[in-house]
Design a protein around this motif. Structure first.
Motif, PDB file in Angstrom:
ATOM      1  N   ARG A 197       0.995  -1.168  -0.023  1.00 23.25           N
ATOM      2  CA  ARG A 197       0.137  -0.210   0.053  1.00 23.25           C
ATOM      3  C   ARG A 197       0.918   1.232   0.051  1.00 23.25           C
ATOM      4  O   ARG A 197       2.242   1.153   0.322  1.00 23.25           O
ATOM      5  N   PRO A 198       0.402   2.636  -0.405  1.00 28.04           N
ATOM      6  CA  PRO A 198       1.155   3.565  -0.356  1.00 28.04           C
ATOM      7  C   PRO A 198       1.513   3.784   1.036  1.00 28.04           C
ATOM      8  O   PRO A 198       0.888   3.678   2.064  1.00 28.04           O
TER       9      PRO A 198
ATOM     10  N   PHE B 116      -0.183   1.762  -7.280  1.00 23.28           N
ATOM     11  CA  PHE B 116      -1.530   1.856  -5.966  1.00 23.28           C
ATOM     12  C   PHE B 116      -2.657   2.680  -6.100  1.00 23.28           C
ATOM     13  O   PHE B 116      -3.507   3.004  -5.428  1.00 23.28           O
TER      14      PHE B 116
END
Ligand SMILES: [Zn+2]
Length: 293
Positions: free
Chosen positions: A20-21, A116
């Motif tokens: 995830r970011p 993402f």
């Protein structure tokens, strides 16, 4: 099993998921480094398998995140022998897309932002990084929001306009531009609208692009380390990236434990890394009133 296993804080060592970011460490604002399963890569990939691969930095995709690259052909720049000094080579980073080494870091950062599903990328820049972000964001069909000092060279500004970036001119210098990005981040719509701050050391992947310079220097010298690397330095991400590359290559068995002497050269108008070194500090500080000299 993905090659990229997790992110690790360079200050406190805490691990964070890489699926995830991420920005910086929530504990201490440390830079997060991408970590790979180097043992598994070592078993399945060797430096000999690089021969014949495309001459871009993505030839090293075995040690880069598993994502579809946003590439404009960056990296694998030539090492030109100096006419003046024997045994000195000049790595011509001016041949990168948009004319600077910033292409490497922003190719990697925009690749991951797209991966993402992020939509809006923000950067403070006095020049080259702005042009690079504008180009890669255009290639990825995401928005680039660029904050530049009002007195930035006109060529850099035109470059961003032509690539379709949103350019905001700021009264002041690069530090004032960074402050504008920080203000933007305080807006409550920042996270919901898919923003990412791709400032130097504010996300984990620009350093991954820059590290490919270290892989290239080694490959182009036949997997031997040079005695030294003299490196014109801004924020220092290239130095960090090359050092990270050397550590990874040693773990992969591509090089031994020798390291080049790293010589950092900065403009006297903005020399935070030189100052930290001279003062024996392990971290650098923002340089107030950066200027051109
Ligand atoms: Zn930390």
């Amino acid at each position: 099993m993905p090659r990229l296993t997790h992110l690790e804080c360079t200050r406190c060592g805490e691990h964070f998921p890489a699926d995830r970011p991420q920005t910086v460490c929530p504990n201490d604002a440390g830079i997060l480094y991408a970590r790979y399963d180097l043992e598994a890569i070592k078993r399945t990939f060797s430096s000999a398998r690089l021969a014949g691969r495309a001459p871009t930095m993505w030839r090293y995709d075995a040690v880069l995140p598993d994502a579809d690259p946003v590439s404009l052909g960056e990296g694998f720049t030539p090492m030109l022998p100096s006419r003046e000094y024997p045994n000195v080579f000049i790595k011509d980073e001016g041949l990168n897309p948009t004319g600077s080494f910033k292409a490497r870091g922003l190719s990697a950062a925009v690749t991951m932002a797209k991966h993402f599903g992020l939509k809006k990328l923000a950067i403070p820049s006095a020049g080259n990084a702005a042009g690079a972000l504008a180009a890669y964001a255009a290639a990825a069909s995401v928005e680039a929001h660029i904050f530049m000092p009002r007195d930035v060279p006109i060529a850099n500004r035109i470059e961003c306009d032509y690539y379709g970036a949103q350019v905001t001119l700021v009264d002041g210098n690069i530090s004032d531009c960074a402050r504008k990005v920080a203000e933007l981040k305080e807006r409550d719509t920042w996270s919901t609208e898919g923003w990412l701050d791709v400032s130097t050391t504010k996300e984990p992947y620009r350093v991954e692009g820059k590290k490919t310079m270290g892989y290239e220097v080694a490959e182009q010298l036949g997997w031997k380390m040079p005695q030294g690397i003299i490196y014109p330095t801004g924020g220092g991400v290239g130095l960090l990236g090359m050092w990270k590359a050397f550590e990874e290559m040693e773990q992969l068995g591509w090089i031994g434990d020798q390291r080049p002497k790293m010589v950092c050269v900065q403009s006297s108008g903005c020399a935070p890394i030189v100052k930290a070194w001279d003062e024996g500090k392990s971290t650098s500080e923002m340089w107030p009133n950066a200027g051109r000299f």
